[in-house]
Design an enzyme around this catalytic site. Structure first.
Site, PDB file in Angstrom:
ATOM      1  N   CYS A   2       0.777  -1.111   0.021  1.00 14.98           N
ATOM      2  CA  CYS A   2      -0.183   0.130  -0.038  1.00 14.98           C
ATOM      3  C   CYS A   2       0.915   1.266  -0.056  1.00 14.98           C
ATOM      4  O   CYS A   2       2.111   1.063   0.599  1.00 14.98           O
ATOM      5  CB  CYS A   2      -1.064   0.176   1.451  1.00 14.98           C
ATOM      6  SG  CYS A   2      -1.993  -1.340   1.151  1.00 14.98           S
ATOM      7  N   ARG A  27       3.416   0.126  -5.019  1.00 12.50           N
ATOM      8  CA  ARG A  27       3.445  -0.353  -3.696  1.00 12.50           C
ATOM      9  C   ARG A  27       1.869  -1.155  -3.647  1.00 12.50           C
ATOM     10  O   ARG A  27       1.672  -1.752  -2.720  1.00 12.50           O
ATOM     11  CB  ARG A  27       3.305   0.644  -2.740  1.00 12.50           C
ATOM     12  CG  ARG A  27       4.812   1.510  -2.509  1.00 12.50           C
ATOM     13  CD  ARG A  27       4.618   2.398  -1.369  1.00 12.50           C
ATOM     14  NE  ARG A  27       4.505   1.661  -0.310  1.00 12.50           N
ATOM     15  CZ  ARG A  27       5.775   1.437   0.726  1.00 12.50           C
ATOM     16  NH1 ARG A  27       6.702   1.333   0.257  1.00 12.50           N
ATOM     17  NH2 ARG A  27       5.255   0.756   1.569  1.00 12.50           N
ATOM     18  N   TRP A  75      -2.942  -2.424  -1.756  1.00 12.41           N
ATOM     19  CA  TRP A  75      -2.691  -3.919  -2.135  1.00 12.41           C
ATOM     20  C   TRP A  75      -3.491  -4.674  -1.102  1.00 12.41           C
ATOM     21  O   TRP A  75      -3.232  -4.654  -0.236  1.00 12.41           O
ATOM     22  CB  TRP A  75      -1.336  -4.154  -1.978  1.00 12.41           C
ATOM     23  CG  TRP A  75      -1.009  -5.592  -2.431  1.00 12.41           C
ATOM     24  CD1 TRP A  75      -0.647  -5.964  -3.616  1.00 12.41           C
ATOM     25  CD2 TRP A  75      -0.547  -6.606  -1.628  1.00 12.41           C
ATOM     26  NE1 TRP A  75      -0.375  -7.263  -3.610  1.00 12.41           N
ATOM     27  CE2 TRP A  75      -0.162  -7.744  -2.386  1.00 12.41           C
ATOM     28  CE3 TRP A  75      -0.558  -6.986  -0.551  1.00 12.41           C
ATOM     29  CZ2 TRP A  75      -0.059  -9.059  -2.133  1.00 12.41           C
ATOM     30  CZ3 TRP A  75      -0.642  -8.298   0.105  1.00 12.41           C
ATOM     31  CH2 TRP A  75      -0.119  -9.250  -0.643  1.00 12.41           C
ATOM     32  N   ASN A 101      -1.719   1.454   6.021  1.00 11.29           N
ATOM     33  CA  ASN A 101      -0.643   0.453   5.394  1.00 11.29           C
ATOM     34  C   ASN A 101      -0.462  -0.507   6.708  1.00 11.29           C
ATOM     35  O   ASN A 101       0.272   0.083   7.647  1.00 11.29           O
ATOM     36  CB  ASN A 101       0.655   1.092   4.792  1.00 11.29           C
ATOM     37  CG  ASN A 101       1.441   0.080   4.264  1.00 11.29           C
ATOM     38  OD1 ASN A 101       1.121  -1.204   3.949  1.00 11.29           O
ATOM     39  ND2 ASN A 101       2.642   0.501   3.817  1.00 11.29           N
ATOM     40  N   GLY A 102      -0.568  -1.818   6.369  1.00 10.55           N
ATOM     41  CA  GLY A 102      -0.048  -2.691   7.194  1.00 10.55           C
ATOM     42  C   GLY A 102      -1.407  -3.706   7.586  1.00 10.55           C
ATOM     43  O   GLY A 102      -2.216  -3.911   6.656  1.00 10.55           O
ATOM     44  N   GLU A 486      16.329 -16.918 -10.573  1.00  9.94           N
ATOM     45  CA  GLU A 486      15.906 -15.603 -10.568  1.00  9.94           C
ATOM     46  C   GLU A 486      15.311 -15.385 -11.947  1.00  9.94           C
ATOM     47  O   GLU A 486      14.424 -14.697 -12.114  1.00  9.94           O
ATOM     48  CB  GLU A 486      17.249 -14.646 -10.719  1.00  9.94           C
ATOM     49  CG  GLU A 486      17.010 -13.292 -11.001  1.00  9.94           C
ATOM     50  CD  GLU A 486      16.049 -12.542 -10.000  1.00  9.94           C
ATOM     51  OE1 GLU A 486      15.641 -11.523 -10.652  1.00  9.94           O
ATOM     52  OE2 GLU A 486      15.568 -13.127  -8.707  1.00  9.94           O
ATOM     53  N   LYS A 490      11.466 -13.927 -12.723  1.00 15.33           N
ATOM     54  CA  LYS A 490      11.251 -12.887 -13.515  1.00 15.33           C
ATOM     55  C   LYS A 490      10.118 -12.967 -14.674  1.00 15.33           C
ATOM     56  O   LYS A 490       9.155 -12.410 -14.834  1.00 15.33           O
ATOM     57  CB  LYS A 490      12.332 -12.469 -14.217  1.00 15.33           C
ATOM     58  CG  LYS A 490      13.311 -11.543 -13.688  1.00 15.33           C
ATOM     59  CD  LYS A 490      12.696 -10.195 -12.783  1.00 15.33           C
ATOM     60  CE  LYS A 490      13.352  -9.669 -11.711  1.00 15.33           C
ATOM     61  NZ  LYS A 490      12.945 -10.661 -10.561  1.00 15.33           N
ATOM     62  N   GLU A 493       6.593 -13.638 -12.996  1.00 10.98           N
ATOM     63  CA  GLU A 493       6.214 -12.373 -12.235  1.00 10.98           C
ATOM     64  C   GLU A 493       5.421 -11.483 -13.286  1.00 10.98           C
ATOM     65  O   GLU A 493       4.356 -10.774 -13.032  1.00 10.98           O
ATOM     66  CB  GLU A 493       7.396 -11.860 -11.802  1.00 10.98           C
ATOM     67  CG  GLU A 493       7.696 -12.073 -10.339  1.00 10.98           C
ATOM     68  CD  GLU A 493       8.824 -11.094  -9.846  1.00 10.98           C
ATOM     69  OE1 GLU A 493       8.923 -10.815  -8.606  1.00 10.98           O
ATOM     70  OE2 GLU A 493       9.848 -10.826 -10.553  1.00 10.98           O
ATOM     71  N   HIS A 509      16.291 -36.231 -11.509  1.00  7.07           N
ATOM     72  CA  HIS A 509      15.674 -36.839 -10.369  1.00  7.07           C
ATOM     73  C   HIS A 509      14.153 -36.558 -10.359  1.00  7.07           C
ATOM     74  O   HIS A 509      13.743 -36.480  -8.952  1.00  7.07           O
ATOM     75  CB  HIS A 509      16.506 -36.123  -9.167  1.00  7.07           C
ATOM     76  CG  HIS A 509      18.068 -36.685  -9.160  1.00  7.07           C
ATOM     77  ND1 HIS A 509      18.367 -37.853  -8.705  1.00  7.07           N
ATOM     78  CD2 HIS A 509      19.153 -35.986  -9.453  1.00  7.07           C
ATOM     79  CE1 HIS A 509      19.511 -38.095  -8.691  1.00  7.07           C
ATOM     80  NE2 HIS A 509      20.363 -36.950  -9.295  1.00  7.07           N
ATOM     81  N   LYS A 611       5.728  -3.703  -4.833  1.00  6.98           N
ATOM     82  CA  LYS A 611       7.196  -3.456  -5.011  1.00  6.98           C
ATOM     83  C   LYS A 611       7.767  -3.697  -3.463  1.00  6.98           C
ATOM     84  O   LYS A 611       8.861  -4.546  -3.219  1.00  6.98           O
ATOM     85  CB  LYS A 611       7.657  -2.242  -5.306  1.00  6.98           C
ATOM     86  CG  LYS A 611       9.223  -1.837  -5.354  1.00  6.98           C
ATOM     87  CD  LYS A 611       9.673  -2.398  -6.542  1.00  6.98           C
ATOM     88  CE  LYS A 611      10.901  -2.155  -6.587  1.00  6.98           C
ATOM     89  NZ  LYS A 611      11.656  -3.265  -7.850  1.00  6.98           N
TER      90      LYS A 611
END
Length: 616
Positions: A2, A27, A75, A101-102, A486, A490, A493, A509, A611
């Site tokens: 947020c 955010r 968010w 926010n939280g 990584e 990406k 995402e 395996h 973010k």
């Protein structure tokens, strides 16, 4: 998560709020809202979805003569991303509003208690409970009511509060969620979750700490302890980067701009820290911990997401160059096992924002157990940097794209510096090796800058072949296994393609069962100490008709015999295999970007993500 923005001053508030929210939309972008005073009344506007929806609603009030207001981009945590759940939230009569926010962990108990007292709720959120709780304590003193209410709240919060009984002030408070004041003497006071929202108006900032409450007026501000109300003398800090650094500068997306900014970001991380001729690393930030660093017996690396991948790379460097055992933990799991930490174990945390809730909680526990903490971070003055014993800043500049690019490679550079520094200090690296490593990393930024445009053009061709794939595998060995992780992250995402990263030797395996003629596999195959093993693994994939894309070292003709889709990375006489993780990250980022762009995805603001992850 947020984003919060607030302003009280002499300028018209609605344009300031909208501009601030644009700079904080990374955010969270499930919904957005703002509130301002007009004729002593609080006027709210809210909208589901992206900020542009709110912008259409408030077009007609941009010029309204109001000089106090709050904005929020959400968010979603508690409650679906609907207009009713968008912030700001008010009390029973909308005489008081809150942006938050939280997470309020005990909101259900508080909600039940308040309902019994006659309070009527209009949303599913935990935030609305706080507005009603403040109303319950409110008489003529807003600050006292806020303090009483927040003492009953369990969880994390950064809040901004307005009340029509005191239209001349704005109240803000924080606990475990970031909040910063912008000081613009003579032109008002600002409030935000992050610095980019403040930069068009001021570079003078004050960071709130946990359990602090701020009272903002047009021409003054003060900060007090949330528990006892005592005034706290806060230091005003100056931000060194400007608003222009957070603009797209002609690129289609922030992510692409930030990929191209990586050579400069690496230079910024390295600047003043390496002696060019000898390669020796100087980190003045760590001098105060010299005795500790000489005596540590083990290192615990703690991080989340992309930063965790950087930590996995650092494990190889530290164990190789320093000869010290290294453990790597995902921060969200770190606290939930028996931690064998003590004064001779160094905890090294990695976070782009310095506000990552899981990582922050982890280093707090590590400190309690006697471990010293060093943080690698990009944001000056963030909570993690203030609580660590020492900080290595990456100096990457603002990163707006939600999928991290330059922040990641800058973290790798900072970890490279730290590992080399520790090897020098403990005399486990020879002068020759130090010079070799130092000169290699100094030579990397110009090499990347020269080859980036041509590399992107080649990757566009590969992306056009594979952009409609449903699944993807990334494989690598040794230092490049974390880069496979990584690269897969990406791609998933920003393109929403299901992608997984594996150590190439692990395919047989189990995961090799996934491979057929429709499965694209990106293999990282540099000329390094496991090259022959990597080729064997690639041949296993080819035998099962997997669609191979290979990234290798320039001049490696063997790769062209395996597949038509080969991307060659440049090399110089000074290049060392230890730098391959930084070098080979770039094509993986570009491939994810080009595929996502071809699929029409929102590259900078992928769905369900934010973010800075400031909730657990």
């Amino acid at each position: 998560m947020c984003g919060i923005v607030g302003y009280i001053g002499t300028r018209k508030v609605v344009p300031i709020l909208l501009e601030g929210l644009k700079r904080l939309e990374y955010r969270g972008y499930d919904s957005a809202g703002l509130v301002y005073f007009r004729n002593s009344r609080l006027i709210k506007h809210r909208a589901q979805g992206k900020l542009s929806n709110l912008g259409k609603i408030v077009e007609k009030v941009l010029g309204v003569e109001s000089h106090v207001g709050l904005g929020h981009t959400r968010w979603a945590t508690h409650g679906a991303p609907t207009t009713a759940n968008a912030h700001p939230h008010g009390d029973c009569k909308d005489n008081l509003v809150v942006v938050h926010n939280g997470i309020i962990e005990n909101y259900q108990n508080l909600r039940t208690e308040l309902k019994k007292k006659g309070h009527i709720f209009r949303s599913e959120t935990d935030t609305e409970v706080l507005a009603h709780l403040i109303e319950e304590y409110l008489d003529k003193d807003l600050v006292r009511a806020v303090r009483k209410a927040l003492k009953r709240v369990k969880g994390s919060f950064a809040v901004g509060i307005l009340w029509n009984g005191r239209p001349d002030i704005m109240v803000a408070a924080r606990n475990h969620s970031p909040l910063v004041l912008g000081i613009n003497n003579g032109d008002g006071t600002l409030l935000a979750s992050d610095v980019p929202a403040l930069l068009p108006y001021t570079r003078k900032v004050v960071y709130l700490e946990d359990k602090e409450i701020a009272v903002l007026a047009s021409d003054k501000w003060e900060v007090r302890n949330l528990d006892n109300g005592r005034k706290i003398n806060k230091q005003v800090q100056t931000i060194t980067w400007n608003a222009g650094m957070a603009e797209k500068a002609g690129f289609k997306h922030f992510m692409l701009k930030e990929i191209y900014e990586q050579p400069q970001a690496l230079i910024n991380t390295l600047r003043g820290r390496i002696e060019p001729q000898s390669g020796r690393v100087e980190l003045p930030e760590l001098k105060k911990l010299a005795t500790v660093l000489n005596n540590i017996e083990r290192i615990a690396l703690v991080a989340c997401g992309t930063s965790w991948h950087a930590a996995l790379v650092a494990k190889y460097w530290l164990e190789d160059w320093v000869g010290i055992p290294v453990e790597v933990d995902i921060a969200s799991e770190f606290r939930y096992r028996k931690l064998l930490l003590h004064k001779n174990v160094l905890t090294l945390s990695i976070s782009q924002s310095g506000e990552t809730a899981d990582t922050l909680a982890g280093i707090r526990l590590a400190s309690q157990l006697g471990s010293r903490v060093i943080t690698i971070c990009n944001v000056v003055g963030s909570t993690m940097t203030r609580e660590a014993d020492a900080t290595l800043y990456t100096h990457a500049g603002p990163e707006i794209g939600v999928a991290s690019t330059k922040a990641f490679t800058s973290q790798l550079a900072a970890l490279f510096l730290f590992a080399s520094y520790l090897g020098q200090m403990r005399k486990t690296l020879s002068a020759h090796k130090v010079r070799q490593l130092g000169q290699a990393i100094i030579g990397l930024p110009p090499l990347l800058e020269e080859h980036l445009p041509a590399l992107q053009e080649k990757i566009k061709t590969v992306a056009e072949r594979f952009y409609d794939s449903r699944n993807f595998l990334f494989v690598g060995r040794g230092l490049n296994f974390p880069i496979a992780l990584e690269g897969a992250l990406k791609l998933k995402e920003i393109s929403y393609i299901h992608a997984e990263g594996y150590a190439a030797g692990e395919l047989k395996h189990g995961p090799i069962a996934l491979i057929d003629k429709d499965m694209p596999i990106l293999g990282l195959v540099p000329r390094d100490n496991v090259y022959e093993k990597s080729i064997s693994n690639i041949e296993e994939i080819r035998a099962r008709q997997g669609q191979l894309i290979l990234i290798g070292s320039k001049g490696d003709r063997q790769l062209k015999k395996i597949t038509d889709h080969v991307l060659y990375m440049p090399k110089t006489p000074t290049m060392v295999p230890e730098l391959n993780p930084i070098l080979f990250t770039i094509p993986a980022q570009l491939l994810a970007y080009e595929i996502a762009a071809l699929r029409g995805c929102d590259v900078d603001q992928p769905r369900n993500l934010a973010k800075s992850v400031t909730v657990e």
